[in-house]
Scaffold this active site. Structure first.
Site, PDB file in Angstrom:
ATOM      1  N   SER A 104       0.873  -1.171   0.000  1.00 36.47           N
ATOM      2  CA  SER A 104       0.000   0.000   0.000  1.00 36.47           C
ATOM      3  C   SER A 104       0.909   1.219   0.000  1.00 36.47           C
ATOM      4  O   SER A 104       1.717   1.391   0.907  1.00 36.47           O
ATOM      5  CB  SER A 104      -0.863  -0.049   1.268  1.00 36.47           C
ATOM      6  OG  SER A 104      -1.611   1.128   1.386  1.00 36.47           O
TER       7      SER A 104
ATOM      8  N   LYS B  17      -1.551  -1.127  -4.350  1.00 36.51           N
ATOM      9  CA  LYS B  17      -2.596  -0.216  -3.894  1.00 36.51           C
ATOM     10  C   LYS B  17      -1.989   1.151  -3.693  1.00 36.51           C
ATOM     11  O   LYS B  17      -0.921   1.283  -3.080  1.00 36.51           O
ATOM     12  CB  LYS B  17      -3.168  -0.756  -2.596  1.00 36.51           C
ATOM     13  CG  LYS B  17      -3.916   0.224  -1.729  1.00 36.51           C
ATOM     14  CD  LYS B  17      -4.787  -0.544  -0.767  1.00 36.51           C
ATOM     15  CE  LYS B  17      -4.821   0.094   0.591  1.00 36.51           C
ATOM     16  NZ  LYS B  17      -5.733  -0.636   1.488  1.00 36.51           N
TER      17      LYS B  17
ATOM     18  N   LYS C   8      -2.766   5.138  -2.316  1.00 33.62           N
ATOM     19  CA  LYS C   8      -3.671   6.002  -1.570  1.00 33.62           C
ATOM     20  C   LYS C   8      -3.971   7.224  -2.427  1.00 33.62           C
ATOM     21  O   LYS C   8      -3.060   7.771  -3.075  1.00 33.62           O
ATOM     22  CB  LYS C   8      -3.018   6.429  -0.253  1.00 33.62           C
ATOM     23  CG  LYS C   8      -2.684   5.268   0.680  1.00 33.62           C
ATOM     24  CD  LYS C   8      -3.909   4.746   1.402  1.00 33.62           C
ATOM     25  CE  LYS C   8      -3.539   3.723   2.463  1.00 33.62           C
ATOM     26  NZ  LYS C   8      -4.725   3.227   3.189  1.00 33.62           N
TER      27      LYS C   8
ATOM     28  N   ASP D 181      -7.179   3.540  -2.855  1.00 32.68           N
ATOM     29  CA  ASP D 181      -7.821   3.626  -1.541  1.00 32.68           C
ATOM     30  C   ASP D 181      -7.910   5.088  -1.136  1.00 32.68           C
ATOM     31  O   ASP D 181      -6.891   5.776  -1.021  1.00 32.68           O
ATOM     32  CB  ASP D 181      -6.992   2.844  -0.514  1.00 32.68           C
ATOM     33  CG  ASP D 181      -7.634   2.817   0.867  1.00 32.68           C
ATOM     34  OD1 ASP D 181      -8.767   3.317   1.017  1.00 32.68           O
ATOM     35  OD2 ASP D 181      -6.995   2.292   1.802  1.00 32.68           O
TER      36      ASP D 181
ATOM     37  N   GLU E 235     -11.448   1.683  -3.127  1.00 32.99           N
ATOM     38  CA  GLU E 235     -11.661   1.362  -1.723  1.00 32.99           C
ATOM     39  C   GLU E 235     -12.094   2.596  -0.941  1.00 32.99           C
ATOM     40  O   GLU E 235     -11.416   3.617  -0.974  1.00 32.99           O
ATOM     41  CB  GLU E 235     -10.355   0.784  -1.151  1.00 32.99           C
ATOM     42  CG  GLU E 235     -10.478   0.274   0.256  1.00 32.99           C
ATOM     43  CD  GLU E 235      -9.150  -0.269   0.784  1.00 32.99           C
ATOM     44  OE1 GLU E 235      -8.226  -0.504  -0.008  1.00 32.99           O
ATOM     45  OE2 GLU E 235      -9.058  -0.453   1.999  1.00 32.99           O
TER      46      GLU E 235
ATOM     47  N   ASP F 102     -14.185  -0.485   3.476  1.00 36.29           N
ATOM     48  CA  ASP F 102     -13.162  -0.757   4.494  1.00 36.29           C
ATOM     49  C   ASP F 102     -13.625  -0.124   5.807  1.00 36.29           C
ATOM     50  O   ASP F 102     -14.255  -0.794   6.644  1.00 36.29           O
ATOM     51  CB  ASP F 102     -11.812  -0.187   4.012  1.00 36.29           C
ATOM     52  CG  ASP F 102     -10.682  -0.344   5.017  1.00 36.29           C
ATOM     53  OD1 ASP F 102     -10.884  -0.994   6.051  1.00 36.29           O
ATOM     54  OD2 ASP F 102      -9.579   0.198   4.785  1.00 36.29           O
TER      55      ASP F 102
ATOM     56  N   LYS G 233     -10.888  -5.553   8.555  1.00 38.91           N
ATOM     57  CA  LYS G 233      -9.734  -5.315   9.421  1.00 38.91           C
ATOM     58  C   LYS G 233     -10.033  -5.980  10.760  1.00 38.91           C
ATOM     59  O   LYS G 233     -11.043  -5.688  11.400  1.00 38.91           O
ATOM     60  CB  LYS G 233      -9.485  -3.822   9.599  1.00 38.91           C
ATOM     61  CG  LYS G 233      -8.800  -3.191   8.381  1.00 38.91           C
ATOM     62  CD  LYS G 233      -8.090  -1.907   8.748  1.00 38.91           C
ATOM     63  CE  LYS G 233      -7.154  -1.457   7.635  1.00 38.91           C
ATOM     64  NZ  LYS G 233      -7.860  -0.753   6.554  1.00 38.91           N
TER      65      LYS G 233
ATOM     66  N   GLY H   1      -4.660  -4.063   6.235  1.00 34.93           N
ATOM     67  CA  GLY H   1      -3.556  -3.904   7.174  1.00 34.93           C
ATOM     68  C   GLY H   1      -3.605  -2.576   7.890  1.00 34.93           C
ATOM     69  O   GLY H   1      -4.386  -1.686   7.546  1.00 34.93           O
TER      70      GLY H   1
HETATM   71 MG    MG Z   1      -8.390   1.088   3.320  1.00 33.63          MG
END
Ligand code: MG
Length: 368
Positions: A136, A162, A164, A189, A214, A239, A263, A291
């Site tokens: 990520s 992934k 952000k 995400d 996400e 999420d 999570k 995570g």
């Molecule tokens: Mg997330």
């Protein structure tokens, strides 16, 4: 039966290799809290995957210590437990604080596994001992920097990336990564950074051919996530929204999620993770295990969760250690080939806190 005789809390701070920025803040040092509990000859470990400040969850290291001392440790010591799910149900009498509840629920799994000589992932119903995972990548200052960071992960063997995103750091960034890596399995995400007014723009991200988008909208916002999922071709993954089994049930009923990221900390532990997993599996919705930057104790619980049969998409698990300058557990947890992690096969969670490794990061140690 498990009877807990003593509980200790350990607050720690581990410097990060580089600052990690998401839409809501930047972290330079990982502050965390671990709990150990002794039952006869066995010691179990659990971690609340929280931070010094509430940028991801409303809980923090200090609230975890407070709730542990005031509520959860007295509950834990008040009786003998058949197993972790009994504690999970009893802890429901107290509202919220699921990351802290998860720490205690997971340490009961660890104790139970050690008593039975069985790894937690097997007791949970896991079907794989190697878990696919992917990095990520935090928000960068420029598309060029992001492409460089993605390139490093691709060179290291990553098969799923992934990134952000946040308003102003989204389309040009995704465009640049997609052009540089046309065939890469890529997902974005947003950590809840957008509003319903952004829906038309987010639907436009279909052109980036993403594995999923996400949590673009607010945690509480199932309604507009459902509208987005109806409108968008790219699967919408929830999420932050998935806080309880009931919320997940509502999200599935509203078709607000094509994919669910569970999570372990956010839902209150491995028992709740399993229930939500089972619910998603019955609805035909794939899940994966998200995570948080944390020590190998929380990571080992995530790895156990990622062994579940419906966790068919690559996990974030495993990459916390890539961000930390050190860890505190043995055996060390390591990503293999840039895209997979083996689940430790020792009884319980499979890893132990190494006191010598913990010492340089230890802030306080409290008997509760
Ligand atoms: Mg997330």
């Amino acid at each position: 039966m498990i009877k807990i005789e003593a509980v200790t809390a350990y607050r720690y701070a581990i410097p990060l290799r580089q600052p990690f920025r998401i839409s809501t803040g930047e972290v330079r040092e990982k502050h965390g809290i671990l709990f150990s509990a002794r039952s006869g000859d066995h010691v179990g470990w659990g971690e609340a995957s929280v931070d010094a400040v509430p940028f991801y969850t409303s809980e923090t290291v200090e609230t975890a210590l407070h709730i542990a001392r005031q509520v959860l440790v007295p509950l834990l010591k008040s009786r003998s437990w058949d197993g972790p799910d009994g504690f999970d149900q009893a802890a429901e009498a107290y509202r919220g604080h699921r990351f802290t509840k998860a720490a205690f629920e997971c340490l009961l799994w660890d104790v139970l596994g050690k008593m039975r000589g069985e790894p937690v992932w097997r007791m949970l119903g896991g079907v794989r001992d190697v878990v696919e995972c992917g990095p990520s990548i935090g928000i960068k200052d420029s598309p060029e920097q992001l492409v460089k960071a993605v390139g490093e992960q691709v060179s290291a063997g990553a098969k799923r990336i992934k990134v952000k995103v946040a308003p102003g750091r989204d389309e040009a960034f995704l465009q640049a990564v997609r052009e540089a890596f046309p065939g890469m399995v890529l997902m974005a995400d947003a950590n809840a950074a957008y509003t319903p007014e952004d829906i038309a723009r987010i639907v436009g991200w279909d052109r980036f051919n993403l594995l999923m988008v996400e949590q673009p909208l607010a945690e509480e916002d199932l309604y507009y996530h459902a509208e987005l999922a109806r409108t968008m071709t790219t699967p919408v993954c929830l999420d932050e929204s998935i806080t309880t089994g009931h919320v997940c049930r509502c999200a599935l009923a509203m078709k607000a999620a094509d994919i669910v990221n569970i999570k372990v900390g956010r839902v209150g532990g491995l028992s709740a993770t399993k229930r939500i997993h089972d619910m998603c599996q019955a609805a035909g919705v794939p899940v994966w295990i998200g995570g948080r930057i944390s020590s190998g104790i929380a990571e080992s619980a995530r790895l156990a969760a990622a062994s579940l049969p419906g966790a068919t998409l690559p996990s974030d698990a495993g990459f916390a250690s890539a961000y930390l300058t050190g860890d505190i557990v043995t055996p060390p947890l390591a990503v293999q080939g840039g895209n997979a992690m083996a689940i430790p096969d020792q009884p319980g969670l499979g890893v132990e806190v190494d006191r010598d490794l913990l010492e340089p990061y230890l802030i306080s140690e409290d008997m509760l």
